[in-house]
Design a protein around this motif. Structure first.
Motif, short mmCIF file in Angstrom:
data_model
loop_
_atom_site.label_atom_id
_atom_site.label_comp_id
_atom_site.label_asym_id
_atom_site.label_seq_id
_atom_site.Cartn_x
_atom_site.Cartn_y
_atom_site.Cartn_z
N PHE A 193 0.96 4.25 -2.78
CA PHE A 193 0.54 5.53 -2.67
C PHE A 193 1.75 6.51 -2.85
N ASP A 194 2.96 5.97 -2.97
CA ASP A 194 3.93 6.73 -3.21
C ASP A 194 4.14 7.34 -4.44
N PHE A 195 3.64 8.06 -5.08
CA PHE A 195 3.65 8.17 -6.58
C PHE A 195 5.07 8.67 -7.08
N ASP A 196 5.86 9.50 -6.32
CA ASP A 196 6.82 9.95 -6.93
C ASP A 196 8.17 9.20 -6.67
N GLY A 197 7.92 8.12 -6.02
CA GLY A 197 9.01 6.95 -5.88
C GLY A 197 10.14 7.29 -4.93
N ASP A 198 9.73 8.23 -3.99
CA ASP A 198 10.97 8.48 -2.96
C ASP A 198 11.07 7.85 -1.67
N ASP A 199 10.42 7.07 -1.69
CA ASP A 199 10.07 6.35 -0.18
C ASP A 199 9.35 6.97 0.75
N TYR A 200 8.95 8.24 0.45
CA TYR A 200 8.13 9.02 1.28
C TYR A 200 7.07 9.22 0.97
N LEU A 201 5.87 9.54 1.78
CA LEU A 201 4.52 9.97 1.41
C LEU A 201 4.64 11.35 1.78
N GLY A 202 5.15 12.22 0.55
CA GLY A 202 5.13 13.65 0.92
C GLY A 202 3.79 14.44 0.78
N ARG A 203 3.90 15.67 0.72
CA ARG A 203 2.53 16.27 0.37
C ARG A 203 2.09 16.27 -1.08
N SER A 204 2.99 16.00 -2.01
CA SER A 204 2.25 15.87 -3.41
C SER A 204 1.81 14.34 -3.51
N ASP A 205 2.51 13.47 -2.57
CA ASP A 205 1.96 12.30 -2.83
C ASP A 205 0.23 12.10 -2.24
N LEU A 206 0.42 12.79 -1.09
CA LEU A 206 -0.94 12.66 -0.50
C LEU A 206 -2.05 13.41 -1.33
N GLY A 230 7.08 16.42 8.06
CA GLY A 230 6.40 16.85 6.77
C GLY A 230 6.13 15.70 5.72
N MET A 231 6.75 14.51 6.15
CA MET A 231 6.06 13.64 5.21
C MET A 231 6.18 12.23 6.04
N LEU A 232 5.31 11.06 5.20
CA LEU A 232 5.38 9.98 6.26
C LEU A 232 6.29 8.89 5.75
N ALA A 233 7.16 8.61 6.58
CA ALA A 233 8.09 7.33 6.29
C ALA A 233 7.44 6.15 6.28
N PHE A 234 7.83 5.23 5.86
CA PHE A 234 7.05 3.74 6.10
C PHE A 234 6.70 3.46 7.51
N ALA A 235 7.65 3.57 8.52
CA ALA A 235 7.45 3.19 9.78
C ALA A 235 6.14 3.83 10.28
N GLU A 236 6.20 5.27 10.03
CA GLU A 236 4.89 5.72 10.23
C GLU A 236 3.55 5.60 9.75
N PHE A 237 3.60 5.19 8.38
CA PHE A 237 2.73 4.74 7.63
C PHE A 237 2.07 3.40 8.38
N GLU A 238 2.98 2.57 8.41
CA GLU A 238 2.56 1.19 8.93
C GLU A 238 1.98 1.42 10.55
N HIS A 239 2.55 2.28 11.15
CA HIS A 239 1.87 2.60 12.50
C HIS A 239 0.40 3.14 12.25
N VAL A 240 -0.06 3.79 11.54
CA VAL A 240 -1.30 4.41 11.10
C VAL A 240 -1.97 3.24 10.74
N ILE A 241 -1.50 2.28 9.68
CA ILE A 241 -2.22 1.44 9.18
C ILE A 241 -2.84 0.38 10.14
N ALA A 291 0.93 -1.18 0.06
CA ALA A 291 -0.01 -0.05 -0.16
C ALA A 291 0.99 1.29 0.14
N PHE A 292 1.87 1.19 0.74
CA PHE A 292 2.93 2.26 0.92
C PHE A 292 3.52 2.40 -0.55
N ARG A 293 3.89 1.32 -1.32
CA ARG A 293 4.38 1.67 -2.68
C ARG A 293 3.39 2.15 -3.75
#
Lengths: 821, 133
Positions: B60-73, B108-119, B56-58
């Motif tokens: 949602f990560d539209f720009d492929g930088d391993d972070y869910l930044g503002r643009s991704d969101l 200002g971005m979501l790393a994978f650890a934070e994303f998984e925590h929320v999920i 799911a993280f991959r």
């Protein structure tokens, strides 16, 4: 506020009504700075640089990929966990709470190989098998998994022997059979394709409703089986001795009001009652109608059948061929019913706890409503475009609602005192009006029941004529008719009233649900109370008298059973009629005949309102529980009814309803449905318990005739049991046991509450710590970038011929991949 | 990729293209049978939650930088509600809220650890992130 009308959220119109169920209101709405609780903002004392966010600086991203947290690999297949000393043998399952698995960077597929485990040490079979099982938890493509599996299988392993080998093979066998069984069961699931269709077209929220029906069906089947095996089967296959009754003379007229004294107390009563029932004058004209009426009401031939309490004898049953095998039917009747109720309670609490645990887990401290909606909101099961667009709209609505709720909360805080006062007055007024409405409806039900009962007696006594027959029919159905009418009208009024109170959409839903549940359950209770009033409405008669001076049913338990049976059948008929004769024509008219017009849309667009349908189901189940004691086959009837109800509701959903614009969340729906069921269960326990413990059973019928109360059967058995058992059981009832038990329970509850509060505090502390660490990291990274840039500039100035390789040397890492774009 | 997107399971999915891109081994959206198998296994009911979170993280990560930044969101939200649109203030407010809830280290971005925590705290994710065949 959104000024753009075209693409912005709707404004305050979104608050009233059509929005979805928002999250739990204002619970998670903390401002960003408030999150850092007791830590004050470093304003003046420290100089805080404005460090850039990472997307600006390309050097930053390169360096951040070197951080340990990015290469973190925590699976039990590999090495290196965050925990310092983690022994692999002691862990049976992959750690569910630890963070990343093989989180690989996408810059080069050979990074996959880096994080694969080191397999050179000798491992034994058990570890190998465990690691094989856990390959599934890797997030890598299938090829890599295959390679891994080959590697593991071809690595030299030590053989396990003896007991360890046996245990291992047993574990393997169990896990294999478990997975195969699960697969098989999922294939032969009941109504599999119907549920799939609903899921694909309406989303998972609606599936939760149908799954609830299925769960209730299984519960009822389980109850049925228990009751059938322990009560019905012995009654059918075992025999009992005949009632002996010596009597001087039989009365001539059936409705003779003289009292009779018999030598043997209740046996003659029973015989007499049976004779009356079987010899009652049959109205042979309109035979079919009579049959149907009897079927629906439970009178006539059904009265003295296995369906009702009155048929079961007060005897010890014996096997015909082997008279030593005895079966105490009265005791069995009582015990099985009590045990069934307890087991149903246990099953329901388990199901509710599962749902509650999930919803609690999602809201420990902070409620992730936005994240939940955005990341988990899309239903990947949706298959057709129309449903998808509706779902998108629903998500849009809900997001708008969240934003609106926030703005509403902000506004609320700015509300003036005068406005607040006015709002509270309005709310108080509305609550009083609702209370008045509810009490009026209760009084109406009560009065109508008593009225119907009295007039029924009169009508039955008088000479039968056509008009009287009609009147009898009318009076029979008057209480049920009143209840049904009120159940239709009052929710509309409640929904209109609640709009005046200006609550958030979620609160509106919960409040309306509570009030409607109250109405439905209480109307049932009022019905029961009125029946109860009419039963021992006579002065205390001598114990050996069969017929009292007043006329009341011979067998009041059967009468109660009949009433509840009638209500059940009526419920089913009304659901059928509403769906096929009301909703279906409305939809046809709205969509086909008046297509395209506003009125057509208004008539034809019927939403499948889940709360209303859930209440229907819960009402039916409440009837079943209430009537279970007086009609042992009622769970079987309810099973059949639930199957029919499933198909009726399915038709309603598939054909009649247009897509709902509300978003229903599966997890919370389940917990909500089962908690409503629990509430109604508790409400039904009280009347049934009271009738078992306090009311004198009728003399003419049933397994408990002649006793003072039904519960005295149990007491008699306890008296006859061995001394130690008697002492234990009697002790359980005394205050000496109850008071310490209650104190102990209170203390245990308080202990768990204190532990939970301490944990919550710890979590908030750690969160604050994490935020500070994050700031530290960004600060250091920016400084590093700054230094790199400065040294790169200097290096570039010194020699123009040199390439930019020194930059990489400076960082000291020789891993080329990450520094290539 | 067009054939894949015509399958009933992917037809109505706003993230359908992303899914094809992620699972395709040639990275251009075309999937071999094994890639398709991968996709279905991740979306099956038996897949562990961690695997689903990873993919799911991959997605949602539209720009492929391993972070869910503002643009991704923002891209995620836009795709999720697609014929409808949010105004820019609303979008900014939404992204701010998401970051407020999930961004633990406040970068200002979501790393994978934070994303998984929320999920792991999200009760609907497990139910909705699956395809049943």
């Amino acid at each position: 506020m959104s000024g753009d009308r075209n693409s912005g959220c709707r404004t305050s119109a979104a608050m009233s009504g059509s929005g979805g169920r928002g999250g739990s209101g204002g619970r998670g709405q903390k401002a960003g700075s408030a999150r850092r609780g007791g830590w004050e903002d470093a304003g003046v004392e420290f100089y805080r640089e404005a460090y850039p966010t990472s997307v600006d600086n390309i050097y930053d991203t390169r360096i951040t990929t070197l951080l340990p947290s990015k290469r973190h690999n925590v699976n039990s297949l590999g090495r290196g966990t965050v925990r310092r000393r983690a022994s692999q043998r002691s862990r049976r399952q992959p750690p569910t709470t630890t963070a990343t698995l093989v989180h690989t960077s996408r810059r080069g597929s050979d990074t996959y190989l880096e994080v694969l485990p080191d397999l050179t040490q000798g491992v034994d079979e058990e570890e190998t098998w465990e690691k094989l099982q856990q390959i599934r938890a890797h997030a890598v493509p299938i090829e890599e998994k295959r390679k891994l599996k080959q590697q593991l299988q071809s690595a030299p392993t030590l053989r396990t022997r003896g007991l360890a080998a046996f245990k291992l093979s047993r574990r393997k066998f169990f896990s294999q059979t478990k997975s195969r069984l699960r697969e098989m069961i999922s294939k032969i699931e009941l109504w599999h394709w119907s549920l799939r269709y609903v899921e694909g077209n309406f989303g998972t929220g609606l599936v939760a409703f149908f799954t609830f029906i299925k769960w209730l069906l299984y519960l009822n089947l389980f109850t049925c089986v228990l009751l059938g095996v322990f009560i019905l089967v012995p009654q059918i296959f075992l025999v009992h001795s005949k009632d002996s009754c010596i009597v001087d003379s039989w009365p001539n007229s059936v409705y003779d009001n003289e009292t009779f004294l018999y030598e043997n107390d209740t046996n003659c009563c029973t015989k007499y009652y049976n004779e009356i029932q079987s010899n009652s004058p049959k109205r042979d004209n309109y035979y079919l109608i009579q049959l149907v009426q009897d079927g629906v009401q439970g009178t006539g031939p059904l009265e003295l059948s296995y369906l009702f309490y009155g048929y079961y004898p007060r005897h010890i049953l014996v096997l015909e061929v082997a008279p030593e095998w005895k079966y105490n039917l009265p005791l069995a009747y009582l015990l099985v019913l009590v045990v069934t109720l307890i087991l149903s309670l246990v099953l329901m609490v388990r199901a509710a706890a599962r749902g509650l645990r999930e919803s609690l887990r999602s809201s420990e401290g902070q409620f992730y409503q936005y994240c939940n909606l955005i990341f988990g909101g899309w239903d990947y099961c949706i298959e057709n475009n129309k449903a998808a667009s509706i779902k998108k709209k629903a998500i849009y609505n809900e997001l708008c609602n969240h934003l609106e709720t926030e703005r509403y909360n902000e506004e609320k805080e700015q509300r003036t005192k005068k406005e607040r006062c006015r709002l509270y007055m309005v709310r108080l007024l509305v609550n009083m009006v609702v209370l008045a409405l509810l009490s009026v409806s209760f009084v109406a039900i009560y009065k109508s029941t008593i009225f119907a009962f009295d007039h029924l007696k009169d009508a039955k006594d008088s000479k039968e004529s056509e008009q009287d027959k009609l009147m009898i029919l009318l009076f029979e159905y008057l209480p049920s008719g009143v209840i049904v009418t009120l159940n239709i009208i009052i929710p509309y009024l409640l929904r209109a009233l609640v709009k005046l109170e200006h609550y958030t959409p979620n609160s509106i839903l919960v409040l309306t649900l509570i009030r409607t549940v109250f109405l439905r359950l209480a109307s049932l209770v009022i019905l029961l109370i009125s029946i109860y009033q009419s039963i021992p409405a006579c002065p205390d008669s001598k114990p050996s008298e069969c017929i009292d001076e007043c006329t009341r049913p011979w067998c009041w338990e059967t009468y109660v059973g009949q009433q509840l049976y009638k209500l059940t059948i009526l419920d089913l008929i009304i659901m059928f009629l509403t769906t096929f004769l009301v909703n279906f024509p409305l939809k046809c008219i709205g969509h086909k005949l008046m297509r395209g017009s506003q009125i057509g849309a208004a008539i034809g667009d019927i939403e499948f309102a889940i709360p209303k349908h859930v209440l229907d189901i819960v009402y039916g189940q409440t009837l079943c529980w209430l009537g279970m004691f007086y009609s042992p086959l009622l769970p079987a009837v309810t099973c059949i009814k639930l199957v029919l109800v499933f198909y009726i509701k399915y038709f309603d959903c598939k054909v009649n309803s247009s897509q709902s614009s509300q978003l229903y969340r599966t997890s919370r729906s389940n917990a909500l449905f089962i908690s409503i069921l629990l509430v109604s269960f508790i409400v039904t326990i009280i009347p049934v318990g009271y009738s078992i413990a306090e009311i004198k059973p009728s003399l003419a019928c049933g397994p408990f005739r002649g006793l003072d109360t039904i519960w005295s059967e149990m007491l008699a058995v306890i008296e006859e049991s061995p001394d130690w058992l008697k002492a234990v059981l009697l002790f359980l009832g005394t205050a000496g046991f109850a008071v310490p038990a209650i104190i102990f329970l209170i203390l245990a509850g308080y202990y768990y509450y204190a532990v939970a509060a301490a944990n919550k505090h710890m979590v908030s502390l750690l969160k604050n710590q994490l935020v500070l660490e994050g700031h530290d990291k960004q600060f250091l990274l920016s400084r590093l970038n700054h230094m790199i840039k400065m040294s790169a500039e200097e290096g570039g100035e010194n020699t123009s011929a040199r390439s930019s390789r020194p930059v990489e040397d400076e960082t000291g890492h020789s891993n080329d991949q990450t520094l290539e774009a | 990729m067009d054939k894949l997107l015509s399958l009933p399971e992917l037809r109505a999915n706003p993230f359908g293209e992303r899914m094809c891109l992620i699972f395709s081994s040639t990275k251009d959206g075309d999937c071999t049978f094994e890639d398709f198998l991968d996709m279905m296994s991740v979306f099956s009911e038996a897949a562990p939650k961690s695997v689903k979170a990873e993919y799911a993280f991959r997605i949602f990560d539209f720009d492929g930088d391993d972070y869910l930044g503002r643009s991704d969101l923002e891209e995620t939200i836009t795709k999720l509600v697609s014929p409808q649109r949010f105004s820019s203030e609303d979008m900014k407010a939404l992204v701010n809220r998401v970051l407020e809830e999930a961004d633990l280290d406040d970068d200002g971005m979501l790393a994978f650890a934070e994303f998984e925590h929320v999920i792991s705290k999200s009760p609907d994710f497990a139910n909705s992130f699956r395809i049943r065949l």
